[in-house]
Design an enzyme around this catalytic site. Structure first.
Site, PDB file in Angstrom:
ATOM      1  N   HIS A  64      -9.752   2.927  -0.371  1.00 42.55           N
ATOM      2  CA  HIS A  64      -8.347   2.434  -0.458  1.00 42.55           C
ATOM      3  C   HIS A  64      -8.075   1.637  -1.653  1.00 42.55           C
ATOM      4  CE1 HIS A  64      -4.532   1.456   0.876  1.00 42.55           C
ATOM      5  NE2 HIS A  64      -4.845   0.981   1.981  1.00 42.55           N
TER       6      HIS A  64
ATOM      7  N   PHE B 230       0.919  -3.069   4.552  1.00 42.66           N
ATOM      8  CA  PHE B 230       1.389  -4.282   5.132  1.00 42.66           C
ATOM      9  C   PHE B 230       2.887  -4.713   4.696  1.00 42.66           C
ATOM     10  CE2 PHE B 230      -3.274  -6.070   4.836  1.00 42.66           C
ATOM     11  CZ  PHE B 230      -3.681  -5.379   5.710  1.00 42.66           C
TER      12      PHE B 230
ATOM     13  N   HIS C  83      -2.617   8.923   5.806  1.00 38.08           N
ATOM     14  CA  HIS C  83      -2.676   7.372   5.358  1.00 38.08           C
ATOM     15  C   HIS C  83      -4.253   7.131   5.631  1.00 38.08           C
ATOM     16  CE1 HIS C  83      -2.237   3.298   3.640  1.00 38.08           C
ATOM     17  NE2 HIS C  83      -2.770   3.004   4.743  1.00 38.08           N
TER      18      HIS C  83
ATOM     19  N   LYS D 198      -9.331   9.020   1.735  1.00 36.47           N
ATOM     20  CA  LYS D 198      -9.843   7.582   1.647  1.00 36.47           C
ATOM     21  C   LYS D 198     -11.211   7.602   2.348  1.00 36.47           C
ATOM     22  CE  LYS D 198      -5.374   5.077   2.110  1.00 36.47           C
ATOM     23  NZ  LYS D 198      -4.552   5.971   2.483  1.00 36.47           N
TER      24      LYS D 198
ATOM     25  N   CYS E 217       0.885  -1.098  -0.128  1.00 40.93           N
ATOM     26  CA  CYS E 217       0.027   0.172  -0.071  1.00 40.93           C
ATOM     27  C   CYS E 217       0.830   1.304   0.026  1.00 40.93           C
ATOM     28  CB  CYS E 217      -0.884   0.122   1.378  1.00 40.93           C
ATOM     29  SG  CYS E 217      -2.196  -1.253   1.079  1.00 40.93           S
TER      30      CYS E 217
ATOM     31  N   GLU F  14      -0.828   6.371  13.477  1.00 42.03           N
ATOM     32  CA  GLU F  14      -0.656   7.493  12.607  1.00 42.03           C
ATOM     33  C   GLU F  14      -0.824   8.864  13.465  1.00 42.03           C
ATOM     34  OE1 GLU F  14      -1.608   9.065   8.161  1.00 42.03           O
ATOM     35  OE2 GLU F  14      -2.887   7.438   9.069  1.00 42.03           O
TER      36      GLU F  14
END
Length: 420
Positions: free
Chosen positions: A346, A405, A309, A341, A169, A320
């Site tokens: 996403h 990830f 993010h 997002k 990602c 975050e």
């Protein structure tokens, strides 16, 4: 002499409308593009919602031959490339081909074409031994992710460095960072940089269902993606692409190009901790932010907007928030932060590039996109997340971050295009 990459063209294929202006209108109006999945029968899945692109390849100039050859992700990338080049006004035929580079990111490559072909060759999953005689001629290209970068290179006749970046990602922001480095190193004078992903297929949904990462708010798709909200319950899958024209700053200004923004600093880190887990202290992301700011020669107090993010999972949003406090200090409480997002979902590897495009537009148009659906304050997420409504705001320095990830953490610093 130092060489800095600047953004002179932006092309976007995103949920809610194809094209840069449709994308920006969606963001600034705070509209969400999440809905029930229509690209396949999602009956039986835990999460049956996604942010889909209303995309007709023929409407956007792709021939029947191109449509047959290209996976949906490749189609997105090609259409985004054409818009970006047109937007930049650059005459690529006047640039030596070996000085044109390509850097495209993707997390899952040609997933839709691969799954479609597997279903055909396996007779709907009934056969273990597949009959290759039923395969389309372009099956090998679907299996090789670099096909996506090759399609973009063909569009612009690039004979310089061409790369496919796949870091989960963070692929999109990493690909733009790589493209900026090609400019800085003198390896290319023009780079088409960005990312694309079209992951909306049964196999992708099944994978995220298995780890319960996506939102099960199927009855309320429009409000399912709610980063930093106390009632968030997972992210919403999306799809799309963004491609940027990067040029060396001096050359861009010499030809009178419009400059959306400058790419001032980029850094990445890995947590070496867990495939999907994140430490709550946000240390690795904070280190990436600090390193990116140092390369950009900017202080934490210089940051005027943070593009988060903001996936909408419990652990990401806590991680975050901690990273911003750790890297920006008290300034974290004063700077506007938002997650797009909440509106476009996403799109895995593509979203980092889409977010960089949003940052460049935020700089250029002096407006901060909102975090849609943020209605219930979470005490653990206590920063200024620009809830619901876009905000007029001039920023000279913007920070964009990505988390993926595998423990990937990336950060990019952009500056105003009219900066001295």
């Amino acid at each position: 002499m130092s060489r800095t990459a600047v953004i002179t063209g932006i092309g976007v294929v995103a949920p809610g409308g194809v094209g840069r202006e449709n994308f920006w209108a969606l963001l600034t109006e705070g509209r969400t593009a999440t809905r029930s999945i229509s690209l396949f029968d999602a009956t039986g899945f835990r999460s049956r919602i996604a942010a889909e692109c209303d995309f007709d390849p023929a409407e956007h100039g792709l021939s029947p031959q191109e449509v047959r050859r290209m996976d949906r992700a490749a189609q997105f990338a090609v259409v985004g490339t054409r818009e970006a080049v047109l937007d930049s006004g650059i005459a690529l035929d006047r640039v030596p081909p070996h000085r044109i580079g390509v850097s495209i990111g993707s997390a899952v490559g040609c997933t839709m074409a691969l799954e479609r072909e597997y279903v055909v060759l396996s007779d709907g999953g009934q056969r273990w031994n597949l009959d290759h005689g039923y395969a389309v001629p372009h099956l090998y290209g679907h299996m090789v992710p670099s096909t996506l970068a090759v399609e973009v290179a063909w569009q612009v006749a690039a004979e310089g460095p061409v790369a496919l970046v796949s870091d989960g990602c963070t692929s999109g922001i990493d690909a733009v960072g790589h493209g900026a480095q090609l400019i800085a190193d003198g390896a290319a004078d023009v780079v088409l940089a960005g990312a694309t992903d079209a992951p909306l297929s049964p196999i992708t949904s099944a994978c995220f269902d298995a780890i319960r990462a996506t939102s099960p708010r199927n009855h309320d798709a429009e409000h399912a993606s709610r980063p930093f909200d106390a009632e968030r319950d997972g992210f919403v899958l999306g799809e799309g692409a963004a491609v940027l024209v990067l040029e060396e700053r001096g050359a861009a200004r010499a030809r009178g190009a419009r400059v959306y923004g400058e790419l001032l600093g980029f850094a990445s880190r890995s947590n070496a901790f867990h495939m999907t887990g994140l430490k709550p202290d946000g240390r690795e992301m904070a280190e990436a932010i600090t390193a990116a700011l140092a390369r950009a020669r900017r202080n934490p107090d210089d940051v005027g907007y943070v593009n988060a993010h903001g996936s909408g999972t419990k652990q990401n949003d806590r991680h975050e928030t901690a990273a911003f406090k750790r890297s920006l200090g008290d300034h974290a409480y004063r700077v506007p932060v938002s997650s797009i997002k909440s509106m476009v979902g996403h799109s895995l590897g593509a979203i980092g590039a889409i977010e960089v495009a949003a940052c460049a537009l935020a700089l250029d148009r002096e407006t901060v996109p909102p975090t849609a659906n943020l209605r219930t304050r979470d005490p653990e997420c206590d920063l200024d997340y620009v809830p619901l409504t876009a905000r007029e705001h001039r920023a000279d320095t913007v920070l964009s971050v990505a988390s993926g990830f595998g423990g990937f953490q990336s950060a990019m610093v952009l500056g105003r295009g009219d900066a001295a």
